[in-house]
Design a protein around this motif. Structure first.
Motif, mmCIF file in Angstrom:
data_model
loop_
_atom_site.group_PDB
_atom_site.id
_atom_site.type_symbol
_atom_site.label_atom_id
_atom_site.label_comp_id
_atom_site.label_asym_id
_atom_site.label_seq_id
_atom_site.Cartn_x
_atom_site.Cartn_y
_atom_site.Cartn_z
ATOM 1 N N VAL A 13 3.519 8.456 -3.483
ATOM 2 C CA VAL A 13 2.055 8.488 -3.602
ATOM 3 C C VAL A 13 1.608 7.211 -4.305
ATOM 4 O O VAL A 13 1.608 7.134 -5.530
ATOM 5 N N PRO A 14 1.234 6.185 -3.551
ATOM 6 C CA PRO A 14 0.874 4.911 -4.181
ATOM 7 C C PRO A 14 -0.541 4.915 -4.754
ATOM 8 O O PRO A 14 -1.451 5.552 -4.207
ATOM 9 N N ASP A 15 -0.707 4.232 -5.879
ATOM 10 C CA ASP A 15 -2.040 3.815 -6.331
ATOM 11 C C ASP A 15 -2.370 2.539 -5.569
ATOM 12 O O ASP A 15 -1.752 1.497 -5.808
ATOM 13 N N HIS A 16 -3.320 2.608 -4.658
ATOM 14 C CA HIS A 16 -3.681 1.398 -3.930
ATOM 15 C C HIS A 16 -4.414 0.432 -4.847
ATOM 16 O O HIS A 16 -4.911 0.808 -5.916
ATOM 17 N N ALA A 17 -4.467 -0.827 -4.440
ATOM 18 C CA ALA A 17 -5.148 -1.848 -5.243
ATOM 19 C C ALA A 17 -6.564 -1.386 -5.571
ATOM 20 O O ALA A 17 -7.258 -0.810 -4.747
ATOM 21 N N GLY A 18 -6.955 -1.625 -6.820
ATOM 22 C CA GLY A 18 -8.275 -1.203 -7.266
ATOM 23 C C GLY A 18 -8.328 0.235 -7.731
ATOM 24 O O GLY A 18 -9.370 0.700 -8.199
ATOM 25 N N PHE A 29 -12.076 -5.324 -0.101
ATOM 26 C CA PHE A 29 -10.701 -4.940 0.222
ATOM 27 C C PHE A 29 -10.763 -3.739 1.133
ATOM 28 O O PHE A 29 -11.155 -2.650 0.728
ATOM 29 N N GLY A 30 -10.391 -3.935 2.400
ATOM 30 C CA GLY A 30 -10.582 -2.908 3.396
ATOM 31 C C GLY A 30 -9.331 -2.166 3.798
ATOM 32 O O GLY A 30 -8.254 -2.308 3.203
ATOM 33 N N VAL A 31 -9.453 -1.393 4.857
ATOM 34 C CA VAL A 31 -8.356 -0.561 5.341
ATOM 35 C C VAL A 31 -7.158 -1.414 5.739
ATOM 36 O O VAL A 31 -6.003 -1.077 5.420
ATOM 37 N N SER A 32 -7.398 -2.516 6.436
ATOM 38 C CA SER A 32 -6.281 -3.370 6.859
ATOM 39 C C SER A 32 -5.559 -3.966 5.658
ATOM 40 O O SER A 32 -4.325 -4.125 5.682
ATOM 41 N N ASP A 33 -6.301 -4.276 4.596
ATOM 42 C CA ASP A 33 -5.670 -4.809 3.377
ATOM 43 C C ASP A 33 -4.780 -3.755 2.716
ATOM 44 O O ASP A 33 -3.663 -4.061 2.264
ATOM 45 N N ILE A 34 -5.278 -2.537 2.636
ATOM 46 C CA ILE A 34 -4.479 -1.461 2.045
ATOM 47 C C ILE A 34 -3.244 -1.195 2.896
ATOM 48 O O ILE A 34 -2.148 -0.950 2.381
ATOM 49 N N ALA A 35 -3.403 -1.260 4.225
ATOM 50 C CA ALA A 35 -2.252 -1.080 5.115
ATOM 51 C C ALA A 35 -1.233 -2.192 4.908
ATOM 52 O O ALA A 35 -0.017 -1.944 4.920
ATOM 53 N N ASP A 36 -1.700 -3.422 4.718
ATOM 54 C CA ASP A 36 -0.782 -4.536 4.431
ATOM 55 C C ASP A 36 0.035 -4.250 3.176
ATOM 56 O O ASP A 36 1.265 -4.450 3.150
ATOM 57 N N ASP A 37 -0.645 -3.800 2.122
ATOM 58 C CA ASP A 37 0.049 -3.478 0.873
ATOM 59 C C ASP A 37 1.066 -2.356 1.077
ATOM 60 O O ASP A 37 2.168 -2.380 0.510
ATOM 61 N N THR A 38 0.688 -1.365 1.870
ATOM 62 C CA THR A 38 1.586 -0.236 2.113
ATOM 63 C C THR A 38 2.835 -0.698 2.859
ATOM 64 O O THR A 38 3.954 -0.231 2.575
ATOM 65 N N GLU A 39 2.671 -1.599 3.807
ATOM 66 C CA GLU A 39 3.830 -2.157 4.512
ATOM 67 C C GLU A 39 4.774 -2.851 3.533
ATOM 68 O O GLU A 39 6.005 -2.699 3.631
#
Length: 238
Positions: A13-18, A29-39
């Motif tokens: 369960v990640p804490d996403h950026a922000g 910081f949008g959905v694609s950015d969060i997906a990049d971080d998750t990758e």
């Protein structure tokens, strides 16, 4: 989470950026950015195949990841979410959130404004509802409003509404019958478009259905994850 662990799953369960303990943000910081971080997180943890569960913004990220990695994601659960936020209506709503977040004590104000719409009235009246409100209030008090404003503005460019049919993995779309932010018809539409989409509406649940209807949400989640979808598909072909 405890029920998933007890059932034998490794739960991440990640804490996403922000959010939470993760870094602050200084740009939208949008959905694609969060997906990049998750990758990057999955690569760091050396995880190749997985099931993904996401609610609201998390559901949007789940859809984005599934479209990027259709063979890596075995099962997908998208709860109380959206396939498109790139609309004037959503943009105006998100800008309102961002404006509140940027004010002094903005995250707390936003929680107080949105609490009644986030969870069902019946849950609000319970001891668990009051404890949840107190916990969320404490989290909001330590959140960075500017970062959350960047997330609110960043999430307004998402649109996979014409691509749901590309998803071939089993997908459970969960909706709350009382959800005004992401009404059940949103999930119903996505489930109808997905090749192996299934709709599950929780009666009496609002937008944060895993909080106000946690037992029912968990039961439906586990039943879906533990289904032998390959066998079911084989029987359907027969």
């Amino acid at each position: 989470m405890p029920a998933l662990v007890e059932a034998g799953y490794r739960v991440i369960v990640p804490d996403h950026a922000g959010h939470g303990a993760s870094a602050r943000l200084f740009r939208p910081f949008g959905v694609s950015d969060i997906a990049d971080d998750t990758e990057l997180l999955l690569a760091h943890l050396d995880i190749e195949r997985l099931d993904v569960v996401g609610l609201s913004l998390g559901g949007m990220v789940a859809l984005e990841l599934a479209l990027r990695h259709p063979t890596r994601i075995q099962r997908l659960v998208v709860a109380n979410s959206f396939d498109k936020t790139a609309t004037p209506e959503f943009g105006s709503m998100a800008e309102g959130w961002a404006t509140v977040f940027e004010r002094p004590h903005g995250p707390v104000t936003r929680l107080e404004q949105n609490w009644l719409a986030s969870v069902s009235p019946s849950f609000q009246a319970t001891a668990d509802g009051m404890r949840t409100y107190q916990i969320w209030h404490g989290i909001a008090a330590t959140s960075d409003g500017a970062s959350l404003a960047h997330v609110a503005r960043g999430m307004t460019t998402f649109d996979v509404s014409t691509r749901i049919a590309e998803l071939a993995m089993p997908i459970l779309f969960i909706a709350g019958s009382l959800d005004k932010m992401s009404p059940p018809e949103f999930s119903r539409r996505m489930a109808a478009q997905a090749t192996h989409g299934k709709l599950s509406i929780i009666e009496g649940a609002a937008h944060i259905s895993n909080a106000d209807s946690s037992d029912e949400f968990t039961a439906r989640l586990l039943a879906f994850l533990q289904t032998d979808h390959a066998a079911a598909d084989l029987r359907a072909d027969d």
